[in-house]
Design a protein around this motif. Structure first.
Motif, PDB file in Angstrom:
ATOM      1  N   TYR A  64       0.662  -1.242   0.658  1.00  0.00           N
ATOM      2  CA  TYR A  64       0.174  -0.149  -0.274  1.00  0.00           C
ATOM      3  C   TYR A  64       0.917   1.263  -0.287  1.00  0.00           C
ATOM      4  O   TYR A  64       0.535   2.398  -0.019  1.00  0.00           O
ATOM      5  N   MET A  65       1.929   1.783  -0.635  1.00  0.00           N
ATOM      6  CA  MET A  65       2.809   2.516  -0.494  1.00  0.00           C
ATOM      7  C   MET A  65       4.638   2.702  -0.898  1.00  0.00           C
ATOM      8  O   MET A  65       4.419   1.316  -1.358  1.00  0.00           O
ATOM      9  N   PHE A  66       3.973   3.670  -1.868  1.00  0.00           N
ATOM     10  CA  PHE A  66       6.189   3.192  -2.205  1.00  0.00           C
ATOM     11  C   PHE A  66       6.508   4.488  -2.370  1.00  0.00           C
ATOM     12  O   PHE A  66       5.799   5.760  -2.072  1.00  0.00           O
ATOM     13  N   GLU A  67       8.346   4.468  -1.882  1.00  0.00           N
ATOM     14  CA  GLU A  67       8.945   5.736  -1.823  1.00  0.00           C
ATOM     15  C   GLU A  67       9.711   5.693  -2.617  1.00  0.00           C
ATOM     16  O   GLU A  67      10.355   4.548  -2.274  1.00  0.00           O
ATOM     17  N   ARG A  68      10.197   6.202  -3.074  1.00  0.00           N
ATOM     18  CA  ARG A  68      11.540   5.997  -3.822  1.00  0.00           C
ATOM     19  C   ARG A  68      12.378   7.384  -3.470  1.00  0.00           C
ATOM     20  O   ARG A  68      12.620   8.493  -3.187  1.00  0.00           O
ATOM     21  N   GLU A  69      14.177   7.309  -3.298  1.00  0.00           N
ATOM     22  CA  GLU A  69      14.510   8.269  -3.452  1.00  0.00           C
ATOM     23  C   GLU A  69      15.170   8.349  -5.105  1.00  0.00           C
ATOM     24  O   GLU A  69      15.196   7.742  -5.860  1.00  0.00           O
ATOM     25  N   THR A  70      15.831  10.336  -5.298  1.00  0.00           N
ATOM     26  CA  THR A  70      15.982  10.438  -5.862  1.00  0.00           C
ATOM     27  C   THR A  70      17.559  10.112  -6.051  1.00  0.00           C
ATOM     28  O   THR A  70      18.329  10.793  -7.376  1.00  0.00           O
ATOM     29  N   ILE A  71      18.557   9.624  -5.756  1.00  0.00           N
ATOM     30  CA  ILE A  71      19.530   9.289  -5.973  1.00  0.00           C
ATOM     31  C   ILE A  71      20.292   8.433  -6.553  1.00  0.00           C
ATOM     32  O   ILE A  71      19.646   7.816  -6.869  1.00  0.00           O
ATOM     33  N   PRO A 103      -5.283   7.660  -7.919  1.00  0.00           N
ATOM     34  CA  PRO A 103      -4.602   8.174  -7.359  1.00  0.00           C
ATOM     35  C   PRO A 103      -5.219   8.197  -5.800  1.00  0.00           C
ATOM     36  O   PRO A 103      -6.163   8.997  -5.052  1.00  0.00           O
ATOM     37  N   SER A 104      -4.390   8.254  -4.956  1.00  0.00           N
ATOM     38  CA  SER A 104      -4.420   8.227  -3.096  1.00  0.00           C
ATOM     39  C   SER A 104      -4.434   9.916  -2.924  1.00  0.00           C
ATOM     40  O   SER A 104      -3.726  11.178  -3.667  1.00  0.00           O
ATOM     41  N   ALA A 105      -5.141   9.614  -1.694  1.00  0.00           N
ATOM     42  CA  ALA A 105      -4.618  11.514  -0.897  1.00  0.00           C
ATOM     43  C   ALA A 105      -3.466  11.302  -0.706  1.00  0.00           C
ATOM     44  O   ALA A 105      -2.799  12.298  -1.296  1.00  0.00           O
ATOM     45  N   VAL A 106      -2.087  10.471  -1.143  1.00  0.00           N
ATOM     46  CA  VAL A 106      -0.867  10.769  -1.317  1.00  0.00           C
ATOM     47  C   VAL A 106       0.055  11.268  -1.760  1.00  0.00           C
ATOM     48  O   VAL A 106       0.538  11.635  -2.343  1.00  0.00           O
ATOM     49  N   ASP A 107      -0.852  10.050  -3.039  1.00  0.00           N
ATOM     50  CA  ASP A 107      -0.273  10.372  -4.344  1.00  0.00           C
ATOM     51  C   ASP A 107      -0.495  11.975  -4.860  1.00  0.00           C
ATOM     52  O   ASP A 107      -0.213  12.607  -5.807  1.00  0.00           O
TER      53      ASP A 107
END
Length: 153
Positions: A64-71, A103-107
Motif C-alpha cells: 500500500y505504499m511506494f517511496e523512492r529516492e532521487t539518488i 490516485p490516493s490522497a498521498v499520490d
C-alpha cells in the motif's frame, strides 16, 4: 492517444513502454513500485509525449505504499538530455497492486509537491498509476494542472 477534452490536453506513450512498465510492476507484486517518467511537451504545451522511464536506485515498497529516492537519478536524467535535449522529467508512475488506478490522497499530495517544487522545471507533472485489480490491468494517466488533478481518457 489519451485526452482531457475540457482542457484541450493530449498524451501519448508507446505500447512497448507500457508493456515494459507492466512487466516491471509485476516483478514487484504484491508491493507497489514505480519510477520517473521522461518525455516532452509540444511547443504549445498541450501535448505530452512520454518516451522513457528511469527506475529509482533506492526505494521502499509495500502493498500500500511506494517511496523512492532521487539518488543517482540526476546523472541518468542528464544522459537523456545529452542524447536528446528535448527529453526531460515529466512526472511519475507507480503501481497499485490489488487496487484501482485512482490516485490516493498521498499520490495527490506528492504530485502537488512536485508541481510546487522550485527545483523542478515542470509546472504540470504527469502521473501514471497502474492498477492490478480482479485479474485486470487498468492504466490511469493524470496531470496536475492549475492546482487540480485531471484524468486523461
Amino acid at each position: 492517444m489519451y485526452r482531457i477534452k475540457e482542457l484541450g490536453l493530449t498524451l501519448d506513450i508507446d505500447d512497448d513502454l507500457i508493456s515494459n512498465l507492466l512487466d516491471i510492476g509485476k516483478k514487484h507484486y504484491p508491493n507497489e513500485f514505480g519510477g520517473f517518467l521522461i518525455g516532452y511537451y509540444s511547443e504549445s504545451q498541450n501535448h505530452l509525449r512520454i518516451t522513457d522511464t528511469i527506475l529509482p536506485n533506492k526505494y521502499k515498497g509495500t502493498p500500500y505504499m511506494f517511496e523512492r529516492e532521487t539518488i543517482g537519478v540526476e546523472s541518468k536524467l542528464k544522459q537523456f538530455y545529452t542524447q536528446n535535449p528535448k527529453k526531460y522529467y515529466v512526472g511519475e508512475w507507480h503501481t497499485h497492486p490489488n487496487n484501482l488506478a485512482i490516485p490516493s490522497a498521498v499520490d495527490i499530495k506528492a504530485v502537488k509537491s512536485i508541481a510546487d517544487d522550485p527545483e523542478v522545471s515542470i509546472k504540470n507533472p504527469a502521473l501514471l498509476i497502474i492498477g492490478y485489480a480482479n485479474n485486470k490491468i487498468e492504466l490511469g494517466f493524470y496531470v496536475h494542472f492549475k492546482n487540480k488533478i485531471y484524468r486523461y481518457e
